[in-house]
Write an enzyme that holds these catalytic residues in place. Structure first.
Site, PDB file in Angstrom:
ATOM      1  N   CYS A  29      25.110  69.129  43.535  1.00  0.00           N
ATOM      2  CA  CYS A  29      24.270  68.078  43.391  1.00  0.00           C
ATOM      3  C   CYS A  29      24.346  67.283  44.505  1.00  0.00           C
ATOM      4  O   CYS A  29      25.492  67.040  45.328  1.00  0.00           O
ATOM      5  CB  CYS A  29      25.256  67.227  42.219  1.00  0.00           C
ATOM      6  SG  CYS A  29      24.694  65.475  42.075  1.00  0.00           S
ATOM      7  N   CYS A  55      26.750  62.881  45.555  1.00  0.00           N
ATOM      8  CA  CYS A  55      28.118  62.448  46.150  1.00  0.00           C
ATOM      9  C   CYS A  55      27.924  63.092  47.547  1.00  0.00           C
ATOM     10  O   CYS A  55      27.645  64.442  47.420  1.00  0.00           O
ATOM     11  CB  CYS A  55      29.081  62.676  45.386  1.00  0.00           C
ATOM     12  SG  CYS A  55      29.142  61.721  43.835  1.00  0.00           S
ATOM     13  N   CYS A  80      28.939  64.728  34.949  1.00  0.00           N
ATOM     14  CA  CYS A  80      29.179  63.728  36.179  1.00  0.00           C
ATOM     15  C   CYS A  80      30.316  62.659  36.212  1.00  0.00           C
ATOM     16  O   CYS A  80      30.436  62.328  35.324  1.00  0.00           O
ATOM     17  CB  CYS A  80      27.678  63.089  36.390  1.00  0.00           C
ATOM     18  SG  CYS A  80      27.665  61.681  37.498  1.00  0.00           S
ATOM     19  N   CYS A  84      24.228  45.269  52.136  1.00  0.00           N
ATOM     20  CA  CYS A  84      24.371  46.667  51.709  1.00  0.00           C
ATOM     21  C   CYS A  84      24.160  47.620  52.968  1.00  0.00           C
ATOM     22  O   CYS A  84      23.977  48.806  52.604  1.00  0.00           O
ATOM     23  CB  CYS A  84      23.371  46.962  50.522  1.00  0.00           C
ATOM     24  SG  CYS A  84      21.501  46.802  50.724  1.00  0.00           S
TER      25      CYS A  84
END
Length: 401
Positions: free
Chosen positions: A60, A63, A137, A358
């Site tokens: 995945c 991350c 997850c 951010c």
């Protein structure tokens, strides 16, 4: 390139969280001091390595840093911010790194694709468009994970083998708020089926592209003392814990200001908590978000006056004279920063500014403008809402000397 037994030494991490050799080659799942051979195998020399808590890690792409300890990730993010500030002529200090716990991400963008045997809903595989299922997850709240099997069934109805369906799922006080993008043509029978799907699975709201399907319950988020129902797909802080840390930082930065302007206010993440003690003027380009903010304020108790203004602050920033009636400003721009607006703040007489960001690079560039105008920057609080990712959010106070 440093070479030992034919392997390249990893010397640092890139902004994407991937290891980098002296030659600048990426080295996934490696940390500084590790060795990487020509086949990408990593010899772990850095003691900060840990076992990834998620069984999907490595496939995945959601991350990037589960192989590193919490302390290592926090220190790395802090150093990135300090180095970026230093490159802009500012010596900074990090007060803390507030990391959200696992399983607290209340919003996720999932992808769905039909397969020969049925459908898959999950995240993209690392650096590909392949969808991988992530039933265990470790990032999202349990409510989102529990909805995935139902979304797989829905994908079989609305998806195609060639295209992809996008699901933006946000958990609210009244159930999931789901925005669907990229499905088949919306027909009357499909609309009816979607309404039934929402009822069966207890959704608060279901939206198809920009078409509302059904709102069974208001999809509200608690912002301070107010309940706000953001428009479909509107910005929301990723975790409640991260939001609380940012709000605390903003409150500390504005202090006892009585009149505050909240620039890039969104749906009121900062406006409404600040209105418990001060009058706040919220400025935002998106009118639907301001309507949601205003509705929340009008139905809340114990808040001071809140006014709103729809305005594109990139093209039409509030001028220095516009800012003269305020005691403090909150600035929370998108990733590209707020250069035009910050320039006006710099030339104004505003005594206090709370900067939320951010993106460390644009934050540092905006901070430099304030620094040159005579503002002192306080310690920076990093807020890590996107656990195990290289993403960084932060808040800092600026006080005019």
């Amino acid at each position: 390139m440093s070479v030992l037994d034919g392997a390249a030494r990893v010397v640092d991490l890139g902004s994407d969280g991937l290891g980098r050799t002296e030659a600048g080659e990426p080295a996934p799942f490696a940390l500084p001091g590790d060795l990487v051979d020509h086949d990408g195998r990593v010899t772990r020399n850095n003691p900060a390595h840990v076992a990834a808590p998620c069984g999907h890690y490595g496939i995945c792409g959601g991350c990037a840093m589960q192989h590193a300890s919490n302390g290592f990730v926090a220190d790395w993010k802090a150093q990135r911010v300090l180095e970026t500030l230093r490159a802009n002529g500012i010596e900074g200090e990090v007060a803390e790194v507030a990391t959200s716990p696992p399983g607290t991400r209340r919003r996720a963008k999932l992808s769905g694709r039909r397969t020969k045997k049925g459908a898959l809903v999950g995240f993209h595989q690392r650096r590909t468009h392949t969808v991988v299922a992530v039933p265990d997850c470790q990032v999202v709240v349990p409510g989102i994970a529990a909805l995935v099997p139902a979304l797989e069934g829905l994908t079989r109805q609305i998806g195609s083998r060639k295209g992809e369906v996008g699901y933006t799922v946000t958990m609210t006080a009244n159930g999931a708020d789901v925005l669907i993008e990229g499905g088949k043509e919306l027909t009357a029978p499909l609309r009816l089926a979607l309404s039934g799907f929402a009822a069966t699975h207890g959704l608060a709201r279901l939206t198809w592209e920009d078409e509302p399907i059904v709102t069974r319950m208001p999809p509200v988020q608690r912002l301070g003392r107010a309940d706000v129902a953001p428009p479909p797909g509107a910005f929301l802080q990723a975790t409640a814990e991260g939001e609380a840390a940012l709000v605390a930082g903003v409150r500390a930065a504005v202090g006892d200001a009585k009149r505050i302007v909240d620039l890039f206010a969104g749906c009121g993440t900062f406006t409404l908590p600040l209105a418990e003690r001060a009058e706040v003027h919220a400025v935002e380009y998106g009118a639907p978000m301001l309507r949601a903010l205003d509705h929340g304020w009008r139905h809340a108790k114990g808040l001071k006056k809140v006014t709103t203004e729809t305005r594109d602050l990139f093209r039409e920033p509030l001028l220095a004279e516009d800012l003269a009636r305020f005691d403090a400003a909150v600035v929370d721009p998108p990733r590209k920063g707020a250069r035009a607006q910050v320039a006006e703040i710099a030339s104004s007489k505003l005594p206090r500014v709370a900067m939320v960001s951010c993106q460390p690079a644009s934050f540092a560039a905006d901070a430099r403008l304030l620094h040159l105008a005579g503002f002192a920057m306080g310690p920076v609080t990093l807020v890590d809402q996107f656990r195990w990712s290289p993403h960084i959010e932060l808040v800092a106070a600026f006080t005019r000397l």
